[in-house]
Design an enzyme around this catalytic site. Structure first.
Site, short mmCIF file in Angstrom:
data_model
loop_
_atom_site.label_atom_id
_atom_site.label_comp_id
_atom_site.label_asym_id
_atom_site.label_seq_id
_atom_site.Cartn_x
_atom_site.Cartn_y
_atom_site.Cartn_z
N ARG A 48 7.64 -32.13 -29.64
CA ARG A 48 6.44 -32.94 -29.51
C ARG A 48 5.47 -32.25 -28.54
O ARG A 48 5.83 -31.99 -27.39
CB ARG A 48 6.75 -34.35 -29.01
CG ARG A 48 7.46 -35.23 -30.02
CD ARG A 48 6.52 -35.62 -31.16
NE ARG A 48 7.15 -36.48 -32.15
CZ ARG A 48 7.71 -36.05 -33.27
NH1 ARG A 48 7.73 -34.74 -33.54
NH2 ARG A 48 8.24 -36.90 -34.12
N ARG A 75 -21.94 -34.07 -24.39
CA ARG A 75 -20.51 -33.77 -24.48
C ARG A 75 -20.30 -32.70 -25.54
O ARG A 75 -20.43 -32.94 -26.74
CB ARG A 75 -19.73 -35.05 -24.84
CG ARG A 75 -19.78 -36.13 -23.76
CD ARG A 75 -19.19 -35.64 -22.45
NE ARG A 75 -19.07 -36.70 -21.46
CZ ARG A 75 -18.63 -36.52 -20.23
NH1 ARG A 75 -18.27 -35.29 -19.82
NH2 ARG A 75 -18.53 -37.53 -19.39
N ALA A 87 -18.53 -41.89 -14.64
CA ALA A 87 -17.09 -41.64 -14.80
C ALA A 87 -16.75 -40.24 -14.33
O ALA A 87 -17.62 -39.39 -14.15
CB ALA A 87 -16.68 -41.82 -16.27
N GLU A 104 -17.79 -41.50 -7.97
CA GLU A 104 -18.54 -41.15 -9.18
C GLU A 104 -19.79 -42.01 -9.32
O GLU A 104 -20.84 -41.52 -9.74
CB GLU A 104 -17.64 -41.31 -10.41
CG GLU A 104 -16.48 -40.33 -10.49
CD GLU A 104 -16.93 -38.89 -10.67
OE1 GLU A 104 -18.09 -38.66 -11.10
OE2 GLU A 104 -16.13 -37.98 -10.38
N GLU A 108 -23.10 -39.82 -9.45
CA GLU A 108 -23.78 -39.73 -10.75
C GLU A 108 -24.97 -40.67 -10.87
O GLU A 108 -25.93 -40.36 -11.56
CB GLU A 108 -22.78 -40.02 -11.88
CG GLU A 108 -21.71 -38.95 -12.05
CD GLU A 108 -20.96 -39.09 -13.36
OE1 GLU A 108 -21.07 -40.15 -14.02
OE2 GLU A 108 -20.25 -38.13 -13.72
N GLY A 127 -0.80 -40.75 -28.42
CA GLY A 127 0.05 -39.99 -29.32
C GLY A 127 0.28 -38.56 -28.89
O GLY A 127 1.28 -37.94 -29.29
N GLU A 131 -3.37 -38.57 -20.55
CA GLU A 131 -4.53 -39.13 -19.87
C GLU A 131 -4.49 -40.65 -19.83
O GLU A 131 -4.22 -41.32 -20.83
CB GLU A 131 -5.83 -38.69 -20.55
CG GLU A 131 -7.07 -39.20 -19.84
CD GLU A 131 -8.36 -38.79 -20.53
OE1 GLU A 131 -9.43 -38.94 -19.91
OE2 GLU A 131 -8.30 -38.32 -21.68
N GLU A 157 -24.35 -32.66 -15.93
CA GLU A 157 -24.84 -33.74 -15.07
C GLU A 157 -26.26 -33.51 -14.56
O GLU A 157 -26.82 -34.37 -13.88
CB GLU A 157 -23.89 -33.91 -13.87
CG GLU A 157 -22.49 -34.33 -14.29
CD GLU A 157 -21.53 -34.38 -13.11
OE1 GLU A 157 -21.83 -33.73 -12.09
OE2 GLU A 157 -20.49 -35.05 -13.22
#
Length: 207
Positions: A48, A75, A87, A104, A108, A127, A131, A157
């Protein structure tokens, strides 16, 4: 235990025969575990892959008018500009998740909050990834002057527009498929649900 209480996730670990590191960067890594699992004829060992990640936090800042602070950030992995909650990755050893969220929000968005509550935490890709993301509700907001924020915004940022969005409008944006960031979608829906009792059911954020 009530019938509802039994629907609680529990920590568990099946036996791992060996582990091989495939890749390691400064933040994430990829390893393969050979795990003993139930099979048709007893136990069998199965490979796995597992993405190792230090975890992340998000801060849902809610002002006195019931508006949520959202940032728009590029992103690269998904080739999108996403509206997100402030975040960041938990990249400071020993730092409590709420402390990372406070940092943050300040770095930010330039805000501090007087009141912090645990809103929700989840595994975005259980799965294959370790995280875990903690989302906190931040209220009692104070704007911090730009010159007092000891942080230089660069790369993704450097250009992050900030908008205050009514919570109901943010909920609609999630349900209509216009907001796609996981922590933002889950946090917005959780805040909307928690608002029904004035957030009385939420746990204080400790740390």
């Amino acid at each position: 235990m009530s019938d509802f209480d039994r629907f609680t996730d529990v920590a568990d670990s099946w036996p791992v025969e060996r582990t091989e590191t495939r890749y390691q960067s400064g933040i994430v890594g990829m390893v393969t575990d050979w795990v003993r699992m139930p099979g048709l004829d007893g136990e069998e060992t199965v490979a796995r892959d597992r993405l190792t990640h230090p975890g992340a936090v998000a801060a849902l800042a809610l002002d006195g008018a019931g508006r949520v602070l959202l940032l728009r950030q590029y992103r690269h992995a998904v080739r999108h500009r996403l509206w997100e909650l402030p975040a960041g990755v938990r990249d400071v050893d020993g730092e409590a998740p709420v402390r990372t969220a406070q940092r943050e929000l300040l770095e930010e968005a330039g805000y501090r909050a007087a009141t912090w509550h645990e809103l929700v935490d989840f595994f975005p890709s259980a799965g294959f990834s370790t995280e875990r993301i903690h989302v906190f509700l931040a209220r009692g907001l104070t704007r911090v002057p730009e010159e007092e924020v000891d942080f230089v915004r660069i790369h993704e940022e450097a250009d992050m527009p900030v908008e205050w969005v009514p919570l109901d409008d943010a909920v609609a944006a999630v349900l209509e498929g216009r907001l796609h960031n996981a922590a933002t979608a889950i946090g917005v829906l959780a805040a909307h649900a928690a608002a029904r009792d004035g957030f009385a059911s939420l746990r204080p954020a400790l740390g």
